[in-house]
Design an enzyme around this catalytic site. Structure first.
Site: not given
Length: 303
Positions: A142, A233, A235
């Site tokens: 990011c 993202h 994660e």
């Protein structure tokens, strides 16, 4: 074999409840192997949530990994107590003489600030340069990816007309990449960002691995094989986007619900996680490639 993290780290209970095997210090000391040394530079305000998200993915490997949690040296966190940081984190100044097989640089909620105006930008420049010599392979996430693309490659960042917010289908551009082994052709990936990278500024030293024609670039690789840049993202847990949406509504913002997250678009229902398997595949591929290519002796990294 499991991930090794500090014995009393709060993330430990969450991981164990999910079936992730976490090794304590005494057992790790009896393993007659060289564990992989990983670092996580956590730039997010909610340190505990972010470290849980990444340790969940790193801890699913059959390899033994020692994970060091790292923070910016001079930055004072407003959302995490100094006691917590002192107990579980080291500053970059404390680890900068070490070598790491793998290193992750997270995002940060400072998308509206020019890079050079970020208070800890001078230290970020030092850290990014340090990854060239002290880290075998780095994953920038990011804002961390935007910063590294800007610093290493001169990539230009620009503000999009509307925030990209939701879970969107992306396209695998390089299906033969070892980082993408096993991923479907069009994985669903969580996105939450105001900025994109100008495609015209991407040079020949980068390969685009995952893309979305409407939302922008997702994952790029440095051709020298030393870093990948993931702008979104994988994660995230299933509540990450939902909690962000609820915070915006509570703050009086007119943020629309995250696309393709809630069942039938009903925000009263629990969000569906439609990207978990891709997240695990990506991180297992990353760890496996590091294991296959990193020097046996840590002090040879960077040579």
């Amino acid at each position: 074999m499991p991930i090794r993290i500090p014995d009393n780290l709060p993330a430990r209970k969450t991981l164990e409840a999910e079936g992730v095997y976490v090794m304590d210090s005494s057992r790790a000391a009896r393993q007659d192997i060289r564990p992989l040394e990983f670092g996580l530079l956590n730039l997010m305000p909610n340190k505990e949530r972010t470290e849980t998200q990444f340790t969940r993915l790193i801890g699913a490997t059959p390899l033994q990994i020692n994970l060091s949690l790292v923070r910016i040296t001079e930055h004072q966190s407003k959302h995490t107590s100094e006691e917590y940081l002192t107990s579980f984190y080291q500053t970059w100044e404390e680890v900068k003489e070490r070598k790491f097989d793998g290193f992750i640089v997270t995002g940060a909620p400072i998308a509206n600030i020019p890079f050079e105006d970020v208070r800890y930008w001078p230290e970020m420049l030092e850290i990014m340069e340090w990854t060239r010599t002290n880290v075998h392979h780095t994953m920038f996430i990011c804002w961390g990816a935007q910063a590294a693309l800007h610093h290493f490659h001169g990539a230009r960042r620009y503000r999009m007309d509307n925030k990209a917010f939701g879970v969107f289908r992306h396209q695998i551009v390089k299906p033969g990449s070892p980082w993408l082994r096993g991923l479907s052709d069009s994985p669903m990936i969580p996105v939450s960002r105001y900025n994109d990278i100008d495609r015209a500024s991407i040079g020949d030293d980068l390969d685009v691995l995952i893309d979305n024609a409407d939302l922008g670039l997702c994952m790029l690789e440095r051709k020298d094989g030393r870093a990948v840049y993931f702008l979104n993202h994988l994660e995230y847990d299933n509540r990450s986007l939902a909690d962000e949406y609820e915070r915006d509504i509570a703050a009086g913002l007119d943020t629309p619900p995250p696309a393709n997250l809630f069942p039938d678009g009903d925000t009263s229902q629990e969000p569906e996680n439609r990207w978990r398997s891709h997240a695990h595949l990506l991180f297992q591929n990353w760890i496996n490639e590091i294991y296959q290519t990193t020097p046996y002796r840590l002090d040879e990294i960077g040579n």
